[in-house]
Design a protein around this motif. Sequence first.
Motif, mmCIF file in Angstrom:
data_model
loop_
_atom_site.group_PDB
_atom_site.id
_atom_site.type_symbol
_atom_site.label_atom_id
_atom_site.label_comp_id
_atom_site.label_asym_id
_atom_site.label_seq_id
_atom_site.Cartn_x
_atom_site.Cartn_y
_atom_site.Cartn_z
ATOM 1 N N ALA A 113 -1.498 -2.144 10.135
ATOM 2 C CA ALA A 113 -0.238 -2.810 9.804
ATOM 3 C C ALA A 113 -0.388 -3.611 8.506
ATOM 4 O O ALA A 113 0.494 -3.594 7.646
ATOM 5 C CB ALA A 113 0.213 -3.706 10.954
ATOM 6 N N GLU A 114 -1.504 -4.300 8.355
ATOM 7 C CA GLU A 114 -1.761 -5.077 7.124
ATOM 8 C C GLU A 114 -1.792 -4.156 5.913
ATOM 9 O O GLU A 114 -1.197 -4.437 4.878
ATOM 10 C CB GLU A 114 -3.077 -5.837 7.252
ATOM 11 C CG GLU A 114 -3.466 -6.601 6.005
ATOM 12 C CD GLU A 114 -2.688 -7.897 5.835
ATOM 13 O OE1 GLU A 114 -2.514 -8.319 4.678
ATOM 14 O OE2 GLU A 114 -2.243 -8.469 6.839
ATOM 15 N N ARG A 115 -2.488 -3.051 6.049
ATOM 16 C CA ARG A 115 -2.580 -2.089 4.954
ATOM 17 C C ARG A 115 -1.191 -1.561 4.585
ATOM 18 O O ARG A 115 -0.841 -1.457 3.405
ATOM 19 C CB ARG A 115 -3.497 -0.932 5.386
ATOM 20 C CG ARG A 115 -4.127 -0.192 4.263
ATOM 21 C CD ARG A 115 -5.223 0.741 4.754
ATOM 22 N NE ARG A 115 -6.293 0.010 5.418
ATOM 23 C CZ ARG A 115 -7.066 0.516 6.376
ATOM 24 N NH1 ARG A 115 -6.885 1.751 6.791
ATOM 25 N NH2 ARG A 115 -8.018 -0.206 6.909
ATOM 26 N N ALA A 116 -0.392 -1.242 5.591
ATOM 27 C CA ALA A 116 0.956 -0.717 5.347
ATOM 28 C C ALA A 116 1.846 -1.768 4.683
ATOM 29 O O ALA A 116 2.633 -1.440 3.789
ATOM 30 C CB ALA A 116 1.583 -0.235 6.657
ATOM 31 N N ARG A 117 1.731 -3.039 5.095
ATOM 32 C CA ARG A 117 2.517 -4.109 4.454
ATOM 33 C C ARG A 117 2.134 -4.241 2.991
ATOM 34 O O ARG A 117 2.990 -4.369 2.113
ATOM 35 C CB ARG A 117 2.307 -5.447 5.165
ATOM 36 C CG ARG A 117 2.980 -5.539 6.506
ATOM 37 C CD ARG A 117 3.014 -6.944 7.053
ATOM 38 N NE ARG A 117 1.733 -7.614 7.168
ATOM 39 C CZ ARG A 117 0.889 -7.490 8.198
ATOM 40 N NH1 ARG A 117 1.174 -6.694 9.205
ATOM 41 N NH2 ARG A 117 -0.240 -8.168 8.224
ATOM 42 N N THR A 118 0.848 -4.206 2.709
ATOM 43 C CA THR A 118 0.357 -4.313 1.339
ATOM 44 C C THR A 118 0.882 -3.157 0.494
ATOM 45 O O THR A 118 1.354 -3.357 -0.626
ATOM 46 C CB THR A 118 -1.187 -4.336 1.330
ATOM 47 O OG1 THR A 118 -1.617 -5.485 2.049
ATOM 48 C CG2 THR A 118 -1.744 -4.361 -0.075
ATOM 49 N N GLU A 119 0.821 -1.951 1.024
ATOM 50 C CA GLU A 119 1.273 -0.782 0.274
ATOM 51 C C GLU A 119 2.787 -0.758 0.112
ATOM 52 O O GLU A 119 3.289 -0.257 -0.895
ATOM 53 C CB GLU A 119 0.774 0.507 0.922
ATOM 54 C CG GLU A 119 -0.729 0.680 0.821
ATOM 55 C CD GLU A 119 -1.256 0.666 -0.614
ATOM 56 O OE1 GLU A 119 -0.553 1.133 -1.548
ATOM 57 O OE2 GLU A 119 -2.383 0.185 -0.827
ATOM 58 N N SER A 120 3.528 -1.308 1.058
ATOM 59 C CA SER A 120 4.990 -1.348 0.898
ATOM 60 C C SER A 120 5.360 -2.244 -0.283
ATOM 61 O O SER A 120 6.249 -1.904 -1.070
ATOM 62 C CB SER A 120 5.681 -1.806 2.186
ATOM 63 O OG SER A 120 5.432 -3.162 2.462
ATOM 64 N N LEU A 121 4.672 -3.377 -0.431
ATOM 65 C CA LEU A 121 4.920 -4.250 -1.590
ATOM 66 C C LEU A 121 4.522 -3.551 -2.891
ATOM 67 O O LEU A 121 5.238 -3.607 -3.889
ATOM 68 C CB LEU A 121 4.144 -5.560 -1.451
ATOM 69 C CG LEU A 121 4.639 -6.529 -0.381
ATOM 70 C CD1 LEU A 121 3.679 -7.702 -0.242
ATOM 71 C CD2 LEU A 121 6.047 -7.016 -0.686
ATOM 72 N N ARG A 122 3.390 -2.870 -2.870
ATOM 73 C CA ARG A 122 2.924 -2.154 -4.062
ATOM 74 C C ARG A 122 3.931 -1.067 -4.447
ATOM 75 O O ARG A 122 4.258 -0.887 -5.620
ATOM 76 C CB ARG A 122 1.549 -1.541 -3.805
ATOM 77 C CG ARG A 122 0.902 -0.930 -5.026
ATOM 78 C CD ARG A 122 -0.437 -0.247 -4.737
ATOM 79 N NE ARG A 122 -1.289 -0.914 -3.778
ATOM 80 C CZ ARG A 122 -2.043 -1.990 -4.028
ATOM 81 N NH1 ARG A 122 -2.022 -2.538 -5.235
ATOM 82 N NH2 ARG A 122 -2.807 -2.506 -3.106
ATOM 83 N N ASP A 123 4.469 -0.341 -3.457
ATOM 84 C CA ASP A 123 5.441 0.718 -3.735
ATOM 85 C C ASP A 123 6.757 0.158 -4.280
ATOM 86 O O ASP A 123 7.502 0.866 -4.944
ATOM 87 C CB ASP A 123 5.701 1.552 -2.485
ATOM 88 C CG ASP A 123 4.578 2.524 -2.182
ATOM 89 O OD1 ASP A 123 3.638 2.632 -3.005
ATOM 90 O OD2 ASP A 123 4.637 3.173 -1.128
#
Length: 147
Positions: free
Chosen positions: A39-49
């Motif tokens: 979940a942390e990884r996905a949150r980080t990548e959503s901001l990056r995207d």
Amino acid sequence: MTGPAFADSKRTHRFPIRVYFEDTDAGGVAYHANYLKWAERARTESLRDMGLPHSLMMERYNAMLVVRRIEVEYVAPARLDEALLVATRVKGFGAASLDLSQDVLRAEGEAVLARMAIGLVCVRPDGLRPTRLPPPWRTALAGLAPV
């Protein structure tokens, strides 16, 4: 697996994950704490995207997002070698807070394996006192929050 993407008119971010041997117990079932990592990884990548990575928030605005609350409901186990998706949606946000929902799904068929409700708060790194979400994040979140 394809790369991360937004779907549902850009309101849901979808991030692919694979269950590796290191993620599982002796029976090949994913260990419960790994759902939090995914979940942390996905949150980080959503901001990056969105073009708004954590590093930009820290460097330009001297602010960062930290987890304030997480609720997890484990529905079904993820198993070794399974392809998963983490679906992230903005539920709402305030001056210094952000509420998200995140579901861990099987990539094929999209059966829900875990449901999470996450509360984040924007803070200053020195002292961890709450601070307003920077304007670029507020603008982006306004476009993703439910109407």
